[in-house]
Scaffold this active site. Structure first.
Site, short mmCIF file in Angstrom:
data_model
loop_
_atom_site.label_atom_id
_atom_site.label_comp_id
_atom_site.label_asym_id
_atom_site.label_seq_id
_atom_site.Cartn_x
_atom_site.Cartn_y
_atom_site.Cartn_z
N ASP A 13 20.91 2.64 -13.01
CA ASP A 13 20.37 1.35 -12.56
C ASP A 13 20.32 0.38 -13.73
O ASP A 13 19.71 0.68 -14.77
CB ASP A 13 18.94 1.52 -12.02
N ASN A 43 16.82 10.18 -7.52
CA ASN A 43 15.40 9.79 -7.54
C ASN A 43 14.54 10.75 -6.72
O ASN A 43 13.44 11.14 -7.14
CB ASN A 43 15.21 8.38 -6.98
N ASN A 185 12.90 3.46 6.77
CA ASN A 185 11.88 2.43 6.61
C ASN A 185 11.96 1.50 7.82
O ASN A 185 12.76 1.74 8.75
CB ASN A 185 12.03 1.71 5.26
N LEU A 222 6.25 2.21 6.50
CA LEU A 222 5.93 0.83 6.91
C LEU A 222 5.46 -0.02 5.74
O LEU A 222 4.74 -1.00 5.93
CB LEU A 222 4.84 0.88 7.99
N ASP A 253 12.03 6.62 -2.34
CA ASP A 253 12.51 7.90 -2.88
C ASP A 253 11.33 8.77 -3.31
O ASP A 253 11.33 9.98 -3.12
CB ASP A 253 13.44 7.66 -4.08
#
Ligand code: RIB
Length: 308
Positions: A13, A43, A185, A222, A253
């Site tokens: 990253d 992760n 999600n 959420l 993660d």
């Protein structure tokens, strides 16, 4: 100790922390940049490892020097990587991330590289590892070939198969009924079901659609509204823990890594959701993805403060 297999991605990253995110055609000065280990598979594996699990990560890096960001990190946290491989066909996966300091929210662009070279043969070569594992997990940053192989081996050895369907892609029809736990999600759940999730009733409706596709257990994260769980017999909701967030990269993660660790240890679903909530809550208080994963002691401390 829970034994976990993760078949998934590894990325480096490159994160720019900024005061505002540029719009199309706009140039803005940011604050600073950080290069750190990431990738959803990695992760989640690191989160599980830090939470006390014995993790087998089946993943692929390039032979380039940037992969050292990953290998140096794994060495620093004593995470074995005997089941990772390298390819010359592509570079190590990279994620270009912008984190807005005010909101701690991120925008992520992935260059998958070597992650797309991970194939079914890589997974079948590790079949012996599936025999005495507790949980198998995948995400959607590889092709479906290694994911289907992992799901089939999980079923062959009667292990729970967890799919974190991130980033969203429509799934092959044959995969749905192999999923024991799916962990979208809100936005991924909306993509799969068409249900816009604004409250628990919406989450329940989305979960019902996912259950009707053959999944056994649905967990919809959420964000600040916590997490909703539903299967054919039971549903529950766990509130989020409010923290001072500095970087939400890898929060999902952390949740998944905490959840599989707890389920792998034989904890109840309710307890595993709480354990995962604590893992994720701590991760957002630190910069980076893999580097933000909490230790077992930190998770347990927050758990006893918040849930006991
Ligand atoms: O979930 C966060 C991760 O998504 C980052 O580490 C980045 O590599 C992307 O895979």
């Amino acid at each position: 100790m829970a034994k976990i297999i993760c078949v998934g991605s590894v990325n480096v990253d490159i994160t720019g922390y900024c005061y505002a995110v540029p719009e199309g055609g706009e140039t803005l000065a940011g604050d600073f940049v950080k290069t750190s280990p990431g990738g959803k598979g990695s992760n989640q594996s690191v989160a599980a490892h830090m939470a006390g699990a014995d993790v087998t990560l089946i993943a692929k890096m390039g032979t380039d020097a940037i992969a050292n960001v990953l290998t140096d990190f794994y060495a620093s946290v004593d995470m074995p990587i005997d089941h990772m491989s390298r390819t010359e066909a592509a570079g190590t996966g990279i994620a270009l991330i912008m984190v807005e300091k005010k909101t701690a929210q991120n925008r992520v662009l992935i260059i998958p590289g070597a992650n797309l070279e991970l194939n079914a043969a890589d997974v079948y070569a590790k079949e012996a590892e599936f025999f005495d594992n507790d949980v198998v997990i995948c995400q959607l940053e590889t092709t479906f070939e290694p994911i289907m192989a992992a799901a089939k081996l999980a079923k062959k050895y009667n292990k729970p198969f967890v799919l974190n369907p991130a980033p969203y892609k429509e799934l092959p029809e044959a995969l749905w009924s192999m999923i024991d736990y799916i962990t979208p999600n809100e936005s991924e759940a909306r993509e799969f079901t068409g249900v816009e999730i604004n409250n628990i009733d919406d989450a329940r409706r989305a979960a019902e659609v996912l259950l009707s596709r053959g999944v056994k257990n649905v967990i919809i994260t959420l964000g600040v509204n916590g997490v909703f769980f539903k299967n054919a017999e039971f549903e529950t909701h766990v509130d989020a823990i409010r923290m001072n967030a500095v970087d939400t990269t890898g929060a999902g993660d952390a949740f998944n890594g905490g959840f599989i660790t707890a389920i792998g240890e034989g904890k109840s679903v309710e307890d595993a959701l709480r354990f995962a909530t604590c893992t994720s809550a701590i991760s957002v208080t630190r910069k980076g993805a893999a580097a933000s994963m909490p230790t077992r002691e930190e998770i347990e401390e927050l758990y006893s403060k918040h849930f006991n």
